[in-house]
Design a protein around this motif. Structure first.
Motif, PDB file in Angstrom:
ATOM      1  N   LEU A 327       0.812  -1.225   0.000  1.00 22.68           N
ATOM      2  CA  LEU A 327       0.000   0.000   0.000  1.00 22.68           C
ATOM      3  C   LEU A 327       0.843   1.272   0.000  1.00 22.68           C
ATOM      4  CD1 LEU A 327      -2.641  -0.938   2.747  1.00 22.68           C
ATOM      5  CD2 LEU A 327      -2.996  -0.958   0.258  1.00 22.68           C
ATOM      6  N   GLY A 328       2.138   1.134   0.268  1.00 16.76           N
ATOM      7  CA  GLY A 328       2.948   2.325   0.473  1.00 16.76           C
ATOM      8  C   GLY A 328       2.629   2.997   1.795  1.00 16.76           C
ATOM      9  N   PHE A 329       2.104   2.222   2.752  1.00 12.06           N
ATOM     10  CA  PHE A 329       1.722   2.777   4.048  1.00 12.06           C
ATOM     11  C   PHE A 329       2.846   2.612   5.061  1.00 12.06           C
ATOM     12  CE2 PHE A 329       0.275   1.841   8.381  1.00 12.06           C
ATOM     13  CZ  PHE A 329      -0.206   3.086   8.723  1.00 12.06           C
ATOM     14  N   ARG A 330       3.203   3.708   5.680  1.00 11.81           N
ATOM     15  CA  ARG A 330       4.119   3.704   6.823  1.00 11.81           C
ATOM     16  C   ARG A 330       3.564   4.675   7.850  1.00 11.81           C
ATOM     17  NH1 ARG A 330       7.005   3.082   2.286  1.00 11.81           N
ATOM     18  NH2 ARG A 330       8.583   1.411   2.212  1.00 11.81           N
ATOM     19  N   ALA A 331       3.497   4.227   9.086  1.00 13.74           N
ATOM     20  CA  ALA A 331       2.964   5.084  10.145  1.00 13.74           C
ATOM     21  C   ALA A 331       3.838   6.323  10.298  1.00 13.74           C
ATOM     22  CB  ALA A 331       2.894   4.312  11.455  1.00 13.74           C
ATOM     23  N   ARG A 332       3.186   7.448  10.523  1.00 15.13           N
ATOM     24  CA  ARG A 332       3.890   8.718  10.658  1.00 15.13           C
ATOM     25  C   ARG A 332       4.017   9.180  12.107  1.00 15.13           C
ATOM     26  NH1 ARG A 332       0.717  12.004   5.773  1.00 15.13           N
ATOM     27  NH2 ARG A 332       1.400  10.671   4.055  1.00 15.13           N
ATOM     28  N   VAL A 333       3.154   8.675  12.969  1.00 14.52           N
ATOM     29  CA  VAL A 333       3.120   9.130  14.366  1.00 14.52           C
ATOM     30  C   VAL A 333       3.740   8.048  15.241  1.00 14.52           C
ATOM     31  CG1 VAL A 333       1.683   9.967  16.258  1.00 14.52           C
ATOM     32  CG2 VAL A 333       1.000  10.410  13.886  1.00 14.52           C
ATOM     33  N   THR A 334       4.810   8.370  15.957  1.00 12.55           N
ATOM     34  CA  THR A 334       5.415   7.396  16.856  1.00 12.55           C
ATOM     35  C   THR A 334       4.587   7.299  18.134  1.00 12.55           C
ATOM     36  OG1 THR A 334       6.799   8.964  18.082  1.00 12.55           O
ATOM     37  CG2 THR A 334       7.687   8.077  15.988  1.00 12.55           C
ATOM     38  N   PRO A 335       4.658   6.159  18.828  1.00  9.99           N
ATOM     39  CA  PRO A 335       3.916   6.063  20.091  1.00  9.99           C
ATOM     40  C   PRO A 335       4.323   7.135  21.095  1.00  9.99           C
ATOM     41  CG  PRO A 335       4.579   3.893  19.353  1.00  9.99           C
ATOM     42  CD  PRO A 335       5.254   4.862  18.440  1.00  9.99           C
ATOM     43  N   HIS A 336       5.611   7.473  21.161  1.00 10.53           N
ATOM     44  CA  HIS A 336       6.026   8.517  22.103  1.00 10.53           C
ATOM     45  C   HIS A 336       5.308   9.831  21.817  1.00 10.53           C
ATOM     46  CE1 HIS A 336       9.467   5.716  22.654  1.00 10.53           C
ATOM     47  NE2 HIS A 336       9.442   6.184  23.884  1.00 10.53           N
ATOM     48  N   GLU A 337       5.224  10.200  20.544  1.00 10.44           N
ATOM     49  CA  GLU A 337       4.559  11.453  20.172  1.00 10.44           C
ATOM     50  C   GLU A 337       3.057  11.371  20.385  1.00 10.44           C
ATOM     51  OE1 GLU A 337       7.525  12.645  16.439  1.00 10.44           O
ATOM     52  OE2 GLU A 337       5.756  11.374  16.130  1.00 10.44           O
ATOM     53  N   GLY A 338       2.457  10.304  19.871  1.00  7.55           N
ATOM     54  CA  GLY A 338       1.009  10.200  19.883  1.00  7.55           C
ATOM     55  C   GLY A 338       0.429  10.025  21.270  1.00  7.55           C
ATOM     56  N   ILE A 339       1.094   9.243  22.116  1.00  9.58           N
ATOM     57  CA  ILE A 339       0.569   9.018  23.462  1.00  9.58           C
ATOM     58  C   ILE A 339       0.724  10.280  24.302  1.00  9.58           C
ATOM     59  CG2 ILE A 339       0.901   7.681  25.584  1.00  9.58           C
ATOM     60  CD1 ILE A 339       1.568   5.284  23.717  1.00  9.58           C
ATOM     61  N   ALA A 340       1.818  11.018  24.096  1.00  7.08           N
ATOM     62  CA  ALA A 340       1.956  12.294  24.795  1.00  7.08           C
ATOM     63  C   ALA A 340       0.843  13.252  24.370  1.00  7.08           C
ATOM     64  CB  ALA A 340       3.328  12.899  24.503  1.00  7.08           C
ATOM     65  N   GLU A 341       0.508  13.269  23.074  1.00  8.21           N
ATOM     66  CA  GLU A 341      -0.591  14.096  22.574  1.00  8.21           C
ATOM     67  C   GLU A 341      -1.917  13.703  23.222  1.00  8.21           C
ATOM     68  OE1 GLU A 341      -2.572  14.969  18.203  1.00  8.21           O
ATOM     69  OE2 GLU A 341      -2.226  12.905  18.853  1.00  8.21           O
ATOM     70  N   LEU A 342      -2.100  12.387  23.422  1.00  6.20           N
ATOM     71  CA  LEU A 342      -3.359  11.890  23.976  1.00  6.20           C
ATOM     72  C   LEU A 342      -3.621  12.422  25.375  1.00  6.20           C
ATOM     73  CD1 LEU A 342      -5.750   9.920  23.443  1.00  6.20           C
ATOM     74  CD2 LEU A 342      -4.400   8.154  24.601  1.00  6.20           C
ATOM     75  N   ALA A 343      -2.569  12.814  26.082  1.00 11.07           N
ATOM     76  CA  ALA A 343      -2.729  13.300  27.453  1.00 11.07           C
ATOM     77  C   ALA A 343      -3.633  14.522  27.525  1.00 11.07           C
ATOM     78  CB  ALA A 343      -1.358  13.632  28.056  1.00 11.07           C
ATOM     79  N   THR A 344      -3.686  15.315  26.442  1.00 10.82           N
ATOM     80  CA  THR A 344      -4.515  16.523  26.453  1.00 10.82           C
ATOM     81  C   THR A 344      -5.543  16.544  25.324  1.00 10.82           C
ATOM     82  OG1 THR A 344      -2.807  17.666  25.144  1.00 10.82           O
ATOM     83  CG2 THR A 344      -2.706  17.912  27.532  1.00 10.82           C
ATOM     84  N   ALA A 345      -5.589  15.499  24.516  1.00 12.15           N
ATOM     85  CA  ALA A 345      -6.529  15.470  23.392  1.00 12.15           C
ATOM     86  C   ALA A 345      -7.956  15.275  23.886  1.00 12.15           C
ATOM     87  CB  ALA A 345      -6.158  14.344  22.431  1.00 12.15           C
TER      88      ALA A 345
END
Length: 350
Positions: A327-345
């Motif tokens: 598919l040419g799919f590669r995740a762009r958001v690392t868990p470190h970045e995304g989970i930190a974002e989730l703290a205030t999302a």
């Protein structure tokens, strides 16, 4: 492209619709607005202003909606573990009977391209390697091991230690819950439809999806939302076992991108079901996730409780290689970045 998107009021599908429209596609959204998923306000929120048509896929109301549709993106499902045998009928009705009716309607409308939301739960306990016996499925974890704090499973042949390994799409199905069994059945129904209709399906096996808009307080909330809700209550996250359970946490924006890439490319796939793991490619323990979330929120250190549930999977981590190639799919958001974002999302509340 004109896309029929089922489960359009849901967490993942909402992000799929956003990405699809950003890329110039037309989205026709339908949802059953089940109270179990959307809360007591489901009927109120399902009005015309939502832009999503209220349709129960178990009915025969799909023929008109499929007129002019190029591809169906099927996200609608009853989710959660389904660890009680009494849950089996509900999962079979909402997930499997509904999918069968959708596929029958697609056959009548001569729509032959499907993107199906599947799940990593089809793999059950994952795959492991034994030094003596090679690639093995894990033995069922024993109550005496769990109560003694031995959480890793044993080899089913020699009772010895085994190590988890990455799962690829050839890993055998081993469903352990009602939800998992329903996802396996959906893939099999899609395979039969492909054979009968000369059709194509891309089945996306999601790993642990998280991100803005995820449900905060439903029975189906994932562990990330459970930890986040605990922090909002002024509590620390409570981590079962020893916190060393390995998972792949994949951000919902990446999951949405994988869906839209599949929508755009499914017609170029061979007849039949082509499965892809949708994963970040970054193994992450549940303990790491809890600590990352707590630190970003300024909360206290998570509590590792040692509590356990026999039906929980110890380690399950996927290889994202096939999705990258196919598919040419590669995740762009690392868990470190995304989970930190989730703290205030913002999360979805009922």
């Amino acid at each position: 492209m004109r896309i029929l998107l089922t489960g359009a009021a849901g967490f993942i599908a909402g992000h799929v619709a956003d990405v699809a429209r950003e890329r110039g596609h037309e989205v026709v959204g339908v949802d059953a607005w089940l109270e179990a998923a959307h809360g007591a306000s489901a009927e109120r929120d399902s009005g015309p202003e939502s832009g999503i048509k209220m349709v129960d896929l178990r009915s025969d109301a799909l023929d008109e909606l499929l007129d002019g549709v190029d591809v169906v993106c099927h996200q609608a499902a009853m989710v959660g573990n389904g660890v009680d045998a009494q849950d089996l009928p509900a999962y079979a009705e909402h997930n499997d009977a509904a999918t069968a009716r959708l596929l029958a309607a697609m056959a009548r409308a001569e729509v032959r391209d499907l993107v199906l939301a599947s799940s990593m739960v089809v793999y059950g306990d994952g795959r492991y390697t034994c030094p003596e016996h090679g690639d093995v499925p894990p033995a069922v974890r024993r109550e005496e091991d769990l109560s003694a704090g031995r959480y890793d499973p044993r080899c089913p042949h020699c009772d010895g230690d085994i190590e988890w390994r990455l799962i690829d799409e050839s890993t055998a199905f081993l469903p352990r819950t009602s939800y998992a069994a329903s996802k396996v059945a959906q893939e099999h129904f899609a395979g039969a439809w492909c054979t009968l209709e000369g059709a194509r399906t891309v089945a996306l096996r999601y790993h642990n999806v998280y991100g803005p808009g995820m449900p905060a307080d439903t029975p189906y909330s994932g562990v990330a939302a459970i930890f986040r809700s605990a922090i909002e209550r002024g509590e620390v996250p409570r981590v079962f076992e020893d916190g060393q359970q390995v998972r792949d946490f994949v951000h919902v924006r990446d999951v949405a991108l994988a869906n839209v890439l599949s929508i755009e490319q499914v017609a170029g796939h061979p007849q039949g079901v082509t499965p892809y793991n949708v994963a970040s490619g970054t193994p992450f323990t549940i303990g790491q996730m809890a600590r990352t979330l707590a630190e970003a929120a300024g909360a206290g250190e998570p509590e590792v409780t040692g509590e356990y549930r026999g039906f929980d999977v110890r380690h399950v981590v996927a290889s994202p290689a096939a999705a990258a190639e196919g598919l040419g799919f590669r995740a762009r958001v690392t868990p470190h970045e995304g989970i930190a974002e989730l703290a205030t999302a913002a999360l979805r509340t009922r």
